[in-house]
Design a protein around this motif. Structure first.
Motif, PDB file in Angstrom:
ATOM      1  N   ASP A 158     -14.287 -16.271  19.163  1.00  0.00           N
ATOM      2  CA  ASP A 158     -15.421 -15.793  19.954  1.00  0.00           C
ATOM      3  C   ASP A 158     -15.959 -14.516  19.311  1.00  0.00           C
ATOM      4  O   ASP A 158     -15.448 -14.059  18.285  1.00  0.00           O
ATOM      5  N   ALA A 159     -16.968 -13.928  19.901  1.00  0.00           N
ATOM      6  CA  ALA A 159     -17.636 -12.763  19.302  1.00  0.00           C
ATOM      7  C   ALA A 159     -16.672 -11.603  19.096  1.00  0.00           C
ATOM      8  O   ALA A 159     -16.692 -10.944  18.047  1.00  0.00           O
ATOM      9  N   SER A 160     -15.823 -11.352  20.061  1.00  0.00           N
ATOM     10  CA  SER A 160     -14.865 -10.253  19.957  1.00  0.00           C
ATOM     11  C   SER A 160     -13.861 -10.510  18.829  1.00  0.00           C
ATOM     12  O   SER A 160     -13.554  -9.613  18.036  1.00  0.00           O
ATOM     13  N   GLN A 161     -13.361 -11.729  18.771  1.00  0.00           N
ATOM     14  CA  GLN A 161     -12.416 -12.089  17.706  1.00  0.00           C
ATOM     15  C   GLN A 161     -13.082 -12.035  16.341  1.00  0.00           C
ATOM     16  O   GLN A 161     -12.465 -11.598  15.364  1.00  0.00           O
ATOM     17  N   ALA A 162     -14.323 -12.465  16.272  1.00  0.00           N
ATOM     18  CA  ALA A 162     -15.047 -12.442  14.996  1.00  0.00           C
ATOM     19  C   ALA A 162     -15.248 -11.007  14.515  1.00  0.00           C
ATOM     20  O   ALA A 162     -15.118 -10.732  13.316  1.00  0.00           O
ATOM     21  N   ARG A 163     -15.554 -10.092  15.435  1.00  0.00           N
ATOM     22  CA  ARG A 163     -15.710  -8.676  15.054  1.00  0.00           C
ATOM     23  C   ARG A 163     -14.398  -8.112  14.545  1.00  0.00           C
ATOM     24  O   ARG A 163     -14.361  -7.406  13.538  1.00  0.00           O
ATOM     25  N   ARG A 164     -13.318  -8.408  15.234  1.00  0.00           N
ATOM     26  CA  ARG A 164     -11.998  -7.924  14.807  1.00  0.00           C
ATOM     27  C   ARG A 164     -11.648  -8.505  13.437  1.00  0.00           C
ATOM     28  O   ARG A 164     -11.157  -7.817  12.547  1.00  0.00           O
ATOM     29  N   ALA A 165     -11.901  -9.802  13.265  1.00  0.00           N
ATOM     30  CA  ALA A 165     -11.613 -10.451  11.992  1.00  0.00           C
ATOM     31  C   ALA A 165     -12.446  -9.841  10.866  1.00  0.00           C
ATOM     32  O   ALA A 165     -11.931  -9.586   9.776  1.00  0.00           O
ATOM     33  N   ALA A 166     -13.719  -9.589  11.127  1.00  0.00           N
ATOM     34  CA  ALA A 166     -14.581  -8.981  10.111  1.00  0.00           C
ATOM     35  C   ALA A 166     -14.058  -7.597   9.720  1.00  0.00           C
ATOM     36  O   ALA A 166     -14.068  -7.236   8.533  1.00  0.00           O
ATOM     37  N   ALA A 167     -13.595  -6.843  10.696  1.00  0.00           N
ATOM     38  CA  ALA A 167     -13.037  -5.517  10.401  1.00  0.00           C
ATOM     39  C   ALA A 167     -11.786  -5.635   9.533  1.00  0.00           C
ATOM     40  O   ALA A 167     -11.599  -4.858   8.584  1.00  0.00           O
ATOM     41  N   GLU A 168     -10.926  -6.600   9.848  1.00  0.00           N
ATOM     42  CA  GLU A 168      -9.700  -6.784   9.068  1.00  0.00           C
ATOM     43  C   GLU A 168     -10.000  -7.285   7.658  1.00  0.00           C
ATOM     44  O   GLU A 168      -9.369  -6.858   6.694  1.00  0.00           O
ATOM     45  N   ILE A 169     -10.952  -8.173   7.541  1.00  0.00           N
ATOM     46  CA  ILE A 169     -11.366  -8.645   6.212  1.00  0.00           C
ATOM     47  C   ILE A 169     -11.894  -7.471   5.403  1.00  0.00           C
ATOM     48  O   ILE A 169     -11.546  -7.303   4.231  1.00  0.00           O
ATOM     49  N   GLY A 170     -12.724  -6.649   6.025  1.00  0.00           N
ATOM     50  CA  GLY A 170     -13.249  -5.467   5.346  1.00  0.00           C
ATOM     51  C   GLY A 170     -12.148  -4.521   4.912  1.00  0.00           C
ATOM     52  O   GLY A 170     -12.184  -3.976   3.801  1.00  0.00           O
ATOM     53  N   ARG A 171     -11.147  -4.330   5.769  1.00  0.00           N
ATOM     54  CA  ARG A 171     -10.022  -3.459   5.428  1.00  0.00           C
ATOM     55  C   ARG A 171      -9.278  -3.990   4.202  1.00  0.00           C
ATOM     56  O   ARG A 171      -8.982  -3.240   3.266  1.00  0.00           O
ATOM     57  N   ILE A 172      -8.997  -5.283   4.199  1.00  0.00           N
ATOM     58  CA  ILE A 172      -8.273  -5.880   3.069  1.00  0.00           C
ATOM     59  C   ILE A 172      -9.086  -5.743   1.781  1.00  0.00           C
ATOM     60  O   ILE A 172      -8.558  -5.371   0.732  1.00  0.00           O
ATOM     61  N   LEU A 173     -10.378  -6.016   1.855  1.00  0.00           N
ATOM     62  CA  LEU A 173     -11.233  -5.895   0.667  1.00  0.00           C
ATOM     63  C   LEU A 173     -11.324  -4.452   0.196  1.00  0.00           C
ATOM     64  O   LEU A 173     -11.267  -4.177  -1.012  1.00  0.00           O
ATOM     65  N   ASP A 174     -11.467  -3.517   1.138  1.00  0.00           N
ATOM     66  CA  ASP A 174     -11.529  -2.095   0.765  1.00  0.00           C
ATOM     67  C   ASP A 174     -10.234  -1.654   0.091  1.00  0.00           C
ATOM     68  O   ASP A 174     -10.262  -0.931  -0.912  1.00  0.00           O
ATOM     69  N   GLU A 175      -9.096  -2.085   0.639  1.00  0.00           N
ATOM     70  CA  GLU A 175      -7.808  -1.732   0.035  1.00  0.00           C
ATOM     71  C   GLU A 175      -7.677  -2.330  -1.361  1.00  0.00           C
ATOM     72  O   GLU A 175      -7.153  -1.682  -2.267  1.00  0.00           O
ATOM     73  N   ALA A 176      -8.157  -3.549  -1.532  1.00  0.00           N
ATOM     74  CA  ALA A 176      -8.096  -4.178  -2.861  1.00  0.00           C
ATOM     75  C   ALA A 176      -8.968  -3.419  -3.853  1.00  0.00           C
ATOM     76  O   ALA A 176      -8.534  -3.148  -4.977  1.00  0.00           O
ATOM     77  N   HIS A 177     -10.176  -3.067  -3.443  1.00  0.00           N
ATOM     78  CA  HIS A 177     -11.052  -2.303  -4.337  1.00  0.00           C
ATOM     79  C   HIS A 177     -10.420  -0.966  -4.701  1.00  0.00           C
ATOM     80  O   HIS A 177     -10.464  -0.550  -5.866  1.00  0.00           O
ATOM     81  N   SER A 178      -9.828  -0.300  -3.716  1.00  0.00           N
ATOM     82  CA  SER A 178      -9.186   0.990  -3.984  1.00  0.00           C
ATOM     83  C   SER A 178      -7.992   0.835  -4.923  1.00  0.00           C
ATOM     84  O   SER A 178      -7.809   1.631  -5.843  1.00  0.00           O
ATOM     85  N   ALA A 179      -7.199  -0.200  -4.681  1.00  0.00           N
ATOM     86  CA  ALA A 179      -6.024  -0.424  -5.519  1.00  0.00           C
ATOM     87  C   ALA A 179      -6.401  -0.698  -6.961  1.00  0.00           C
ATOM     88  O   ALA A 179      -5.694  -0.317  -7.889  1.00  0.00           O
ATOM     89  N   LEU A 180      -7.532  -1.351  -7.138  1.00  0.00           N
ATOM     90  CA  LEU A 180      -7.971  -1.722  -8.487  1.00  0.00           C
ATOM     91  C   LEU A 180      -8.820  -0.632  -9.134  1.00  0.00           C
ATOM     92  O   LEU A 180      -9.076  -0.694 -10.335  1.00  0.00           O
ATOM     93  N   ALA A 181      -9.278   0.326  -8.327  1.00  0.00           N
ATOM     94  CA  ALA A 181     -10.155   1.388  -8.822  1.00  0.00           C
ATOM     95  C   ALA A 181     -11.319   0.806  -9.619  1.00  0.00           C
ATOM     96  O   ALA A 181     -11.622   1.227 -10.725  1.00  0.00           O
ATOM     97  N   LEU A 182     -11.952  -0.200  -9.021  1.00  0.00           N
ATOM     98  CA  LEU A 182     -13.064  -0.882  -9.665  1.00  0.00           C
ATOM     99  C   LEU A 182     -14.377  -0.184  -9.369  1.00  0.00           C
ATOM    100  O   LEU A 182     -14.435   0.808  -8.667  1.00  0.00           O
ATOM    101  N   PHE A 183     -15.399  -0.796  -9.883  1.00  0.00           N
ATOM    102  CA  PHE A 183     -16.742  -0.308  -9.655  1.00  0.00           C
ATOM    103  C   PHE A 183     -16.980  -0.223  -8.151  1.00  0.00           C
ATOM    104  O   PHE A 183     -16.508  -1.071  -7.406  1.00  0.00           O
ATOM    105  N   PRO A 184     -17.737   0.764  -7.688  1.00  0.00           N
ATOM    106  CA  PRO A 184     -18.009   0.857  -6.259  1.00  0.00           C
ATOM    107  C   PRO A 184     -18.751  -0.374  -5.757  1.00  0.00           C
ATOM    108  O   PRO A 184     -19.554  -0.943  -6.476  1.00  0.00           O
ATOM    109  N   ARG A 185     -18.454  -0.758  -4.514  1.00  0.00           N
ATOM    110  CA  ARG A 185     -19.146  -1.887  -3.902  1.00  0.00           C
ATOM    111  C   ARG A 185     -20.490  -1.465  -3.400  1.00  0.00           C
ATOM    112  O   ARG A 185     -20.788  -0.380  -3.105  1.00  0.00           O
TER     113      ARG A 185
END
Length: 117
Positions: free
Chosen positions: A90-117
């Motif tokens: 539902d909408a609430s779950q989708a928002r939470r999931a989007a936040a968690e996906i963003g967190r995982i992607l942000d952590e991956a970018h930070s870990a790799l020290a890649l080009f800024p998104r």
């Protein structure tokens, strides 16, 4: 797919180069190679027509992050679980999931020290 000890990455993170990423994908996610090749061709065409390397940089960053996640089986399962919930919840779950996906992607970018998104 290669297996690893509990909680350990399947393979070391490769350098952020087309050849190294392709080689690791062939080991840990061979089914993604057609998409990798198709997206590489598109990025190369965009770079050539635009006389700009940004499309190739984005391509490499995107696939380096994908490899970073997929080489860690527990993280890959978590990521897919959040993707599924974002799509089917539902909408609430989708928002939470989007936040968690963003967190995982942000952590991956930070870990790799890649080009800024």
């Amino acid at each position: 797919m290669t297996t690893a000890a509990d909680g350990q990455p399947l393979v070391p993170q490769p350098p952020a180069t087309v050849a190294a990423l392709r080689q690791v994908l062939a080991q840990i996610a061979p089914a993604t190679l057609p998409a990798f090749t198709r997206e590489l061709d598109q990025a190369a065409d965009q770079a050539r027509y635009g006389s700009d390397l940004a499309p190739l940089r984005r391509f490499i960053a995107q696939w380096a992050v994908y490899v970073h996640i997929e080489r860690q089986p527990d993280l890959a399962v978590e990521f897919r679980r959040w993707e599924d919930l974002a799509e089917s919840g539902d909408a609430s779950q989708a928002r939470r999931a989007a936040a968690e996906i963003g967190r995982i992607l942000d952590e991956a970018h930070s870990a790799l020290a890649l080009f800024p998104r």
